[in-house]
Write a protein that holds these residues in place. Structure first.
Motif, PDB file in Angstrom:
ATOM      1  N   GLU A  62      22.140 -43.530 102.222  1.00  0.00           N
ATOM      2  CA  GLU A  62      21.792 -44.658 103.077  1.00  0.00           C
ATOM      3  C   GLU A  62      22.160 -45.990 102.461  1.00  0.00           C
ATOM      4  OE1 GLU A  62      17.988 -43.469 100.804  1.00  0.00           O
ATOM      5  OE2 GLU A  62      19.772 -42.542 101.666  1.00  0.00           O
ATOM      6  N   GLY A  63      22.821 -45.972 101.339  1.00  0.00           N
ATOM      7  CA  GLY A  63      23.282 -47.191 100.699  1.00  0.00           C
ATOM      8  C   GLY A  63      24.349 -46.848  99.670  1.00  0.00           C
ATOM      9  N   PRO A  64      25.021 -47.844  99.097  1.00  0.00           N
ATOM     10  CA  PRO A  64      26.043 -47.587  98.096  1.00  0.00           C
ATOM     11  C   PRO A  64      25.484 -46.850  96.878  1.00  0.00           C
ATOM     12  CG  PRO A  64      26.162 -49.854  98.884  1.00  0.00           C
ATOM     13  CD  PRO A  64      24.899 -49.278  99.420  1.00  0.00           C
ATOM     14  N   TYR A  65      26.289 -45.966  96.309  1.00  0.00           N
ATOM     15  CA  TYR A  65      25.888 -45.215  95.120  1.00  0.00           C
ATOM     16  C   TYR A  65      25.619 -46.172  93.967  1.00  0.00           C
ATOM     17  CZ  TYR A  65      26.418 -42.482  90.843  1.00  0.00           C
ATOM     18  OH  TYR A  65      26.232 -41.930  89.600  1.00  0.00           O
ATOM     19  N   ARG A  66      24.469 -46.014  93.307  1.00  0.00           N
ATOM     20  CA  ARG A  66      24.165 -46.800  92.112  1.00  0.00           C
ATOM     21  C   ARG A  66      23.502 -45.942  91.044  1.00  0.00           C
ATOM     22  NH1 ARG A  66      19.116 -50.640  93.384  1.00  0.00           N
ATOM     23  NH2 ARG A  66      20.497 -52.133  92.367  1.00  0.00           N
ATOM     24  N   GLY A  67      23.811 -44.641  91.064  1.00  0.00           N
ATOM     25  CA  GLY A  67      23.302 -43.743  90.044  1.00  0.00           C
ATOM     26  C   GLY A  67      21.837 -43.412  90.253  1.00  0.00           C
ATOM     27  N   ASP A  68      21.235 -42.895  89.193  1.00  0.00           N
ATOM     28  CA  ASP A  68      19.818 -42.535  89.204  1.00  0.00           C
ATOM     29  C   ASP A  68      19.209 -43.128  87.935  1.00  0.00           C
ATOM     30  OD1 ASP A  68      17.342 -41.459  89.528  1.00  0.00           O
ATOM     31  OD2 ASP A  68      17.936 -39.378  89.164  1.00  0.00           O
ATOM     32  N   LEU A  69      18.964 -44.422  87.974  1.00  0.00           N
ATOM     33  CA  LEU A  69      18.597 -45.159  86.765  1.00  0.00           C
ATOM     34  C   LEU A  69      17.181 -45.711  86.790  1.00  0.00           C
ATOM     35  CD1 LEU A  69      21.961 -47.094  86.270  1.00  0.00           C
ATOM     36  CD2 LEU A  69      21.175 -45.060  85.061  1.00  0.00           C
ATOM     37  N   PHE A  70      16.467 -45.508  87.901  1.00  0.00           N
ATOM     38  CA  PHE A  70      15.126 -46.068  88.006  1.00  0.00           C
ATOM     39  C   PHE A  70      14.068 -44.990  87.783  1.00  0.00           C
ATOM     40  CE2 PHE A  70      17.757 -48.781  90.801  1.00  0.00           C
ATOM     41  CZ  PHE A  70      17.625 -49.964  90.092  1.00  0.00           C
TER      42      PHE A  70
END
Length: 437
Positions: free
Chosen positions: A180-188
């Protein structure tokens, strides 16, 4: 007035080239975010998961120091007032920090929620300056042992990478669960689902509220949005008020005159939001013809002053003058407080002005006031609401195939003039607070 530096170009009536939708600087940042951001986020995600496998994952510890991350578009920082207030109540004002581009820090100083020394500014006038000052601030964040980072950027890859590199054990941000949005990894560690149906102020507050939720239960958490506290009012010193009264008087405003401001520009992030300059000229002429005690000031940056002067000449009245480049940003807030009405495109000034007593007529097109209007009773949004608007949003990374901003062209001078007249007459019946004396 768009606070970022951009020279106003003559209007052509349409926006035929896609490259005109963003400034060169904004396009460069988007390019970096796309080209460098994806592999960086992928690598840091792999590194994070490997670390969690050895350490057993993040520990459940109380927050001591909170860092907010919002580099650009500081107009939206006004909408984060409740989120910042909640953080201050949680850990104390001295333990709340903010990472921001240097040119955008002034609104944080105006809000007064965070100590000036806790605002960590990154220079952005060149790629080298951005890299070196960014690295310096990252080292400073790690030296301060900040344990919590709240990323308020919407699906920006670079910001999620920065959040991971701060060393904060608790990291909150918007996560892409199902594309549902641009890929930004799994960092949170606390992954929040972006809800496009909530006002941005509520969305920001949800990030801080997520800190009270077991990360394993997210993105679900039981939070019912409630009205936040009123925005703080910018407090100018008596000397600042006196200085700005003298300035507008020197520009021709007579004692007892009533000042209106026209911001005939949008930020360079999205020129699609721009209402045509000739509309501002026509609006100015009609206002001056309707009200004998009205004066009009056009605002703008120093670089825009020649173009703004041309608009003033086009209005052709001694009661119309150029304010572009004649004030600092803080002084402009003082001028807002001396004015009756500000007419502006959807841009930073519409939010900054909400901290003052001026009534704001904000013109929306590619984005919607339902999500981004300043939460103030003095905010009057005008939006055509055509079926393709809003066409830019958080989930599409504010990109659009539009070549012709019909949504802004549908907003007529008549509409804006009628709104201005209604507000002007209402304020005339109230105790005088802004008349120049």
């Amino acid at each position: 007035m768009g606070f970022k530096k951009r020279r106003m170009a003559p209007s052509s009536g349409t926006l035929p080239e896609r490259k005109t939708f963003f400034s060169r600087k904004a396009r460069t940042l988007l390019w970096i975010d796309h080209i460098a951001g994806v592999p960086i986020c992928f690598f840091l995600t792999w590194l994070r998961r490997a670390g969690d496998a050895f350490s057993g994952g993040p520990k459940d510890e109380a927050c001591r120091k909170i860092l907010f991350l919002k580099l650009a578009e500081q107009g939206s920082t006004v909408l984060a007032h409740e989120a910042l207030s909640k953080a201050v109540a949680r850990v104390g004002r001295e333990n709340v920090y903010f990472l921001v581009f240097e040119e955008n820090r002034f609104i944080l100083d105006a809000l007064g929620l965070i100590p000036e020394e806790n605002v960590l500014a990154v220079r952005s006038h060149s790629a080298w300056a951005m890299a070196t000052s960014g690295l310096k601030q990252l080292l400073e964040i790690r030296r301060k042992e900040i344990d919590t980072c709240v990323d308020m950027e919407f699906f920006t890859r670079v910001s999620s990478a920065i959040a991971a590199l701060t060393g904060a054990r608790r990291r909150v941000g918007f996560h892409t669960y199902f594309g549902e949005g641009p890929y930004r990894g799994d960092l949170f560690t606390h992954r929040v689902l972006y809800n496009p149906h909530l006002h941005t102020s509520v969305t920001f507050t949800s990030l801080v509220s997520a800190l009270d939720v077991d990360p394993r239960k997210l993105p679900t958490f039981d939070l019912v949005p409630s009205p936040g506290p009123p925005l703080p009012q910018f407090q100018a010193t008596p000397e600042e008020v006196r200085e700005m009264r003298q300035l507008v008087s020197a520009l021709g405003v007579r004692t007892g005159g009533r000042l209106l401001l026209l911001n005939a520009n949008a930020s360079d992030l999205l020129p699609l939001r721009k209402w045509e300059e000739q509309n501002y000229v026509a609006l100015g002429r009609r206002i001056l013809g309707e009200f004998d005690d009205a004066w009009i000031g056009f605002t703008g940056t120093p670089e825009e002053a020649p173009a703004i002067e041309a608009l003033v000449r086009a209005v052709g009245s001694p009661r119309c003058f150029c304010l572009a480049g004649k004030t600092t940003l803080r002084q402009l807030l003082v001028v807002y407080g001396l004015s009756e009405i500000l007419v502006t495109n959807d841009s930073g000034p519409a939010h900054f002005a909400a901290l003052t007593s001026v009534d704001v007529v904000a013109l929306f097109g590619p984005e919607t006031p339902l999500l981004f209007a300043a939460p103030s009773p003095r905010n009057h949004a005008i939006w055509a609401g055509i079926v393709c608007s809003p066409c830019v949003n958080v989930l599409n990374n504010r990109q659009t195939s539009c070549r012709d901003n019909v949504c802004m062209k549908r907003i007529t001078v008549d509409q804006v003039f009628e709104t201005v007249c209604r507000i002007y007459r209402q304020r005339a019946n109230q105790p005088t607070q802004t008349g120049i004396s």
